[in-house]
Design an enzyme around this catalytic site. Structure first.
Site, PDB file in Angstrom:
ATOM      1  N   ASP A  76       0.870  -1.188   0.000  1.00  0.00           N
ATOM      2  CA  ASP A  76       0.000   0.000   0.000  1.00  0.00           C
ATOM      3  C   ASP A  76       0.900   1.229   0.000  1.00  0.00           C
ATOM      4  O   ASP A  76       2.033   1.169  -0.479  1.00  0.00           O
ATOM      5  CB  ASP A  76      -0.948  -0.032   1.205  1.00  0.00           C
ATOM      6  N   HIS A 123       2.405   2.066  -3.110  1.00  0.00           N
ATOM      7  CA  HIS A 123       1.496   3.013  -3.749  1.00  0.00           C
ATOM      8  C   HIS A 123       1.993   4.446  -3.663  1.00  0.00           C
ATOM      9  O   HIS A 123       1.220   5.388  -3.851  1.00  0.00           O
ATOM     10  CB  HIS A 123       0.103   2.911  -3.129  1.00  0.00           C
TER      11      HIS A 123
END
Length: 506
Positions: free
Chosen positions: A223, A246
């Site tokens: 993430d 991310h």
């Protein structure tokens, strides 16, 4: 009179206990978890022993640092809360061993954390290897069963003056490191490792905190490498590598209508490799009071007249000691003797018996409602000042907004992106326009390769457009094709020679 052998023996007998006591006191400055029952066998729950050692180090009334020591070995820990405040404000937790979570994720779901430090001031955590054993929970989430959300591996809540250094966090169930409602926290030389497909395993998450620094850190996860949540102020990120992951993300913001914003973030000399995003700002498409921008951050100016002025910003409205003053916009020269003018908004007048002190802030793109030629004057106590028909005018010198200065991209899908229509997995997306105010965003010295043709995306809100975007010295290429930029409701400027050309800024 001489000292007899009997007298000498008596003195030694009397003083020896005091010497031994002093030696014991000195020795007690280091609190070894093995002395409190830890087994270090990766089977026995050592959390009770860790808590006993913490209680001792926390209560140690020493004039110097006290250390909780974790020797080499494998320590199985269930959810553990290290609670303050402590008597000693100079505590070191030295970890030479491996701290291991149970693979039974049901033990942690109810708490939401694995290791938590709460209400502690003056703490240094050095070394250590945290294994969150998160893969079992990830597998559960990938299936169709009912699974808990998971536990953060290391949570700091309401802490102050903390240094986390030389620690490695592996396979957290949920977030690896969270800094919440804290101040003056530094993360240095930390490593985070998890699978690129691990769900919701943010590397470092910061929210409701001020004065956080993240430096010399390498993050690989599934993430956000760094997630900057609501209420974050004065955050400094430097020399961080990200990928997979991310990206370094501000947000998501605006999930609720009444939400704190993000102010004064600097991201400097970072590198992304194979990540989904690079430098990202994301907000939900719904009404919200949130923002990502610069702020005054309570500056105090001591003027030559001896008057102290303090400014603070709250809920996007300027508030000072004179709450009823209406802002007045004027023009001032950009330099002494210059005919070029810039807009200034006066946000307060402090009325005194012998002086009217004007507090002002430079703003871009103002609709000027009053114009007056003024003379620029210098004052050693002020960032800058100008003369008006008042005794003094003070420019606030507001802090910069969001600054990205120095980044390299290697095959990043979205190297630069603002997304004000954020809705993960496109499920139950709000059909509104984002109310999050995004302004004062600077991108400088960003180079590398994009994995998609759209290297720069500014997808802003129709009701609250992005303001004050500045782009310079950006060189982002895409394979053998020209890279492209995309803008929607985005206002700002880009210098010549930027690749891709960003002609879409208004």
């Amino acid at each position: 009179m001489g000292t007899t052998p009997a007298t000498t023996i008596l003195l030694i007998a009397l003083l020896l206990p005091l010497v031994l006591l002093q030696s014991a006191t000195a020795a007690e400055k280091t609190f070894n978890v093995l002395n409190y029952g830890a087994k270090a066998d990766a089977v026995t729950d050592d959390s009770p022993a860790f808590l006993k050692a913490w209680s001792a180090v926390c209560a140690a009334a020493t004039s110097s640092a006290a250390t909780m020591y974790v020797p080499s070995g494998q320590y199985l820990l269930h959810p553990t809360l290290f609670y303050g405040p402590c008597v000693n404000g100079n505590i070191t937790v030295q970890i030479d061993g491996h701290l291991v979570a149970s693979s039974n994720y049901t033990l942690y779901g109810a708490k939401g954390y694995w290791l938590k430090f709460d209400r502690v001031k003056g703490l240094r955590i050095q070394g250590g290897y945290l294994h969150g054993k998160g893969s079992a929970l990830w597998a559960c989430k990938a299936g169709s069963g009912t699974c808990p959300s998971g536990a953060t591996s290391l949570l700091f809540n309401n802490v102050e003056d903390v240094l986390l250094t030389s620690l490695t966090s592996v396979d957290s169930e949920l977030y690896h490191i969270v800094i919440d409602s804290s101040s003056n926290v530094q993360v240095d030389a930390v490593k985070v490792n998890a699978s690129g497909t691990s769900p919701n395993t943010d590397g470092i998450h910061v929210e409701e905190s001020t004065g956080v620094k993240i430096m010399n850190t390498a993050i690989k996860t599934g993430d956000d490498c760094i997630c900057i949540g609501p209420g974050t102020q004065n955050l400094w990120i430097e020399k961080v590598t990200c990928g997979p992951g991310h990206g370094i993300s501000i947000g998501s913001l605006g999930k609720s209508a009444d939400e704190a914003g993000v102010q004064n973030v600097t991201v400097k000399n970072v590198a992304f490799s194979g990540s989904t995003n690079g430098l990202r700002i994301k907000s939900w498409a719904r009404s919200s009071s949130s923002f990502a921008k610069g702020a005054f951050d309570n500056p105090v100016f001591y003027c030559s007249t001896g008057i102290m002025i303090q400014i603070f910003e709250n809920e996007n409205r300027y508030q000072t000691r004179n709450r009823n003053f209406r802002p007045l916009e004027v023009l001032v020269p950009v330099a002494n003797g210059s005919e070029e003018m810039e807009a200034v908004i006066i946000i307060d007048v402090l009325r005194r018996a012998k002086a009217n002190v004007i507090v002002a802030s430079v703003e871009d793109k103002l609709e000027v409602v009053a114009s007056r030629k003024v003379k620029l004057v210098a004052d050693m106590f002020l960032k800058e000042a100008v003369e008006l028909p008042y005794d003094l005018i003070v420019l606030s010198g507001g802090l910069p907004g969001i600054t990205y200065d120095g980044a390299t991209m290697d095959g990043v899908k979205n190297p630069i992106i603002i997304d004000q229509h954020y809705c993960p997995h496109d499920i139950d997306c709000p059909a509104e326009s984002s109310g999050v105010q995004i302004s004062d965003i600077t991108y400088n010295n960003i180079k590398g390769t994009s994995a998609t043709q759209a290297a720069v995306t500014f997808n802003c809100s129709s009701s609250t457009p992005c303001q004050g975007i500045k782009v310079s010295n950006v060189q982002l290429t895409y394979m053998s094709k020209p890279s492209m930029s995309y803008c929607e409701y985005a206002y700002g400027s880009a210098s010549t020679g930027v690749v891709p050309p960003i002609n879409c800024l208004q």
